[in-house]
Design a protein around this motif. Structure first.
Motif, PDB file in Angstrom:
ATOM      1  N   GLU A  57       2.944  -8.089 -63.317  1.00  8.77           N
ATOM      2  CA  GLU A  57       3.565  -6.815 -63.802  1.00  8.77           C
ATOM      3  C   GLU A  57       3.995  -5.744 -62.563  1.00  8.77           C
ATOM      4  N   ASN A 112       8.555  -2.453 -66.536  1.00  9.85           N
ATOM      5  CA  ASN A 112       8.429  -1.456 -67.761  1.00  9.85           C
ATOM      6  C   ASN A 112       9.829  -0.948 -67.830  1.00  9.85           C
ATOM      7  N   GLU A 144       8.904  -5.056 -70.599  1.00  6.54           N
ATOM      8  CA  GLU A 144       7.957  -4.105 -71.302  1.00  6.54           C
ATOM      9  C   GLU A 144       8.513  -3.131 -72.117  1.00  6.54           C
ATOM     10  N   ASP A 174       4.546  -3.565 -75.385  1.00  8.12           N
ATOM     11  CA  ASP A 174       3.526  -3.017 -74.528  1.00  8.12           C
ATOM     12  C   ASP A 174       2.323  -2.065 -75.445  1.00  8.12           C
ATOM     13  N   LYS A 195       1.162  -7.172 -76.115  1.00  9.02           N
ATOM     14  CA  LYS A 195       0.281  -6.752 -75.049  1.00  9.02           C
ATOM     15  C   LYS A 195      -0.607  -5.907 -75.813  1.00  9.02           C
TER      16      LYS A 195
HETATM   17 CA    CA Z   1       3.286  -2.280 -69.079  1.00  7.10          CA
END
Ligand code: CA
Ligand code: C2E
Ligand code: CA
Ligand code: CA
Length: 274
Positions: A57, A112, A144, A174, A195
């Motif tokens: 990530e 993200n 995400e 997320d 997640k």
């Molecule tokens: Ca994230």
């Protein structure tokens, strides 16, 4: 007594003013951060429960010239307030894809997205163009989003997500479980990954509720056929609980901290098991 009280009021007001001024100054500084090369990316490994790393990530970092590292929890909201997030996010996406495209091993990269990116500009076009420019295959990119993104014009946002998914890019939800309507969103859009928020993971062994919720989310995702990853896994106790519950993937300090990609060069370039 009277003047003392007045003095206290004055002190209190000036502190409040200062907080506002600091925020304003920081926001102004953020306006130059990208141009001045103060932004960078850290990469945090994502792994199968057995520890095999399959991707990273990308997490944004800001090194302020006098203050040093500023937390994303502090500067991302400032960037979103001022729409600076648009240029910053475009940079993050490009930098993350460019980095991943250079890896010897075809590991994935997760980026993200901010709600603001769904309100302005052409997000699917930006993603498409970035993939073309960097040469990263779409299947190696995961985006995400938090459910905050879905609080906007729902039909419009789901339409954008479908266009992005149609390119072959995966979409992950997320911070799952922290919002109000996480479950209804699972029905509205076919997420490629869930997640589980780190607040649940960090309550393992502390509260009965956390373990029950984690168990339920893992079961739910298995039933829906959605891969699930637990984030914020720090301890062996947490890892072994997740293994016992058949959680397929984990991310957290126990695997590796967010760091400049050079720290992980052996994993992305040389010794990774293929
Ligand atoms: Ca994230
Ligand atoms: P997030 O997307 O939920 O990212 C996970 C956060 O948990 C990261 O914090 C990461 O460093 C931290 N973390 C990872 N493993 C562990 C662990 O084992 N224990 C603990 N205690 N923490 C762990 P970070 O890097 O400070 O980022 C905070 C938030 O800022 C992110 O939360 C995300 O919402 C936002 N953010 C960071 N980079 C970007 C970006 O490029 N774009 C956007 N829109 N938001 C970003
Ligand atoms: Ca998260
Ligand atoms: Ca978060």
């Amino acid at each position: 007594v009277k003047s003392e009280a007045r003095g206290q009021v004055r002190v209190y007001e000036s502190k409040a003013d200062q907080v506002i001024r600091d925020r304003w100054v920081l926001q102004a500084d953020l306006g130059h951060a990208l141009r001045n090369g103060e932004l960078s990316l850290h990469f945090q490994p994502q792994a199968e429960i057995n520890g095999r790393i399959f991707g990273f990530e990308a997490l944004m970092r800001w090194t302020h010239p006098t203050r040093g590292a500023v937390s994303p929890d502090e500067f991302i909201p400032l960037a979103e307030e001022s729409n600076l997030i648009l240029d910053m996010s475009a940079w993050v996406l490009k930098e993350a894809c460019r980095t991943a495209a250079g890896w010897t091993h075809p590991l994935t990269v997760a980026v993200n997205l901010s709600p603001i990116q769904f309100q302005h500009g052409e997000l699917p076009q930006l993603i498409q163009q970035t993939l073309i420019d960097t040469g990263l295959p779409p299947s190696r990119l995961e985006l995400e989003i938090t459910e905050g993104i879905l609080l906007g014009d729902f039909a419009h946002i789901v339409g954008l997500l479908r266009r992005i998914k149609a390119m072959g890019v995966r979409i992950a939800m997320d911070d799952f479980g922290t919002g109000y309507s996480s479950l209804s969103y699972l029905q509205a859009f076919p997420f490629d990954k869930i997640k589980i928020d780190k607040s649940f993971i960090q309550a393992i062994g502390r509260t009965e509720q956390a373990t029950t919720i984690i168990r339920a989310v893992i079961g739910l995702c298995r039933g829906l056929g959605i891969p699930v990853i637990a984030e914020g896994v720090e301890t062996e106790e947490q890892r072994s609980f997740l293994a016992q519950e058949h959680c397929p993937e984990i991310q957290g300090y126990i695997i590796g901290r967010p760091a400049p990609i050079q720290v992980y060069s052996k994993i992305v370039d040389k010794l990774a098991p293929v």
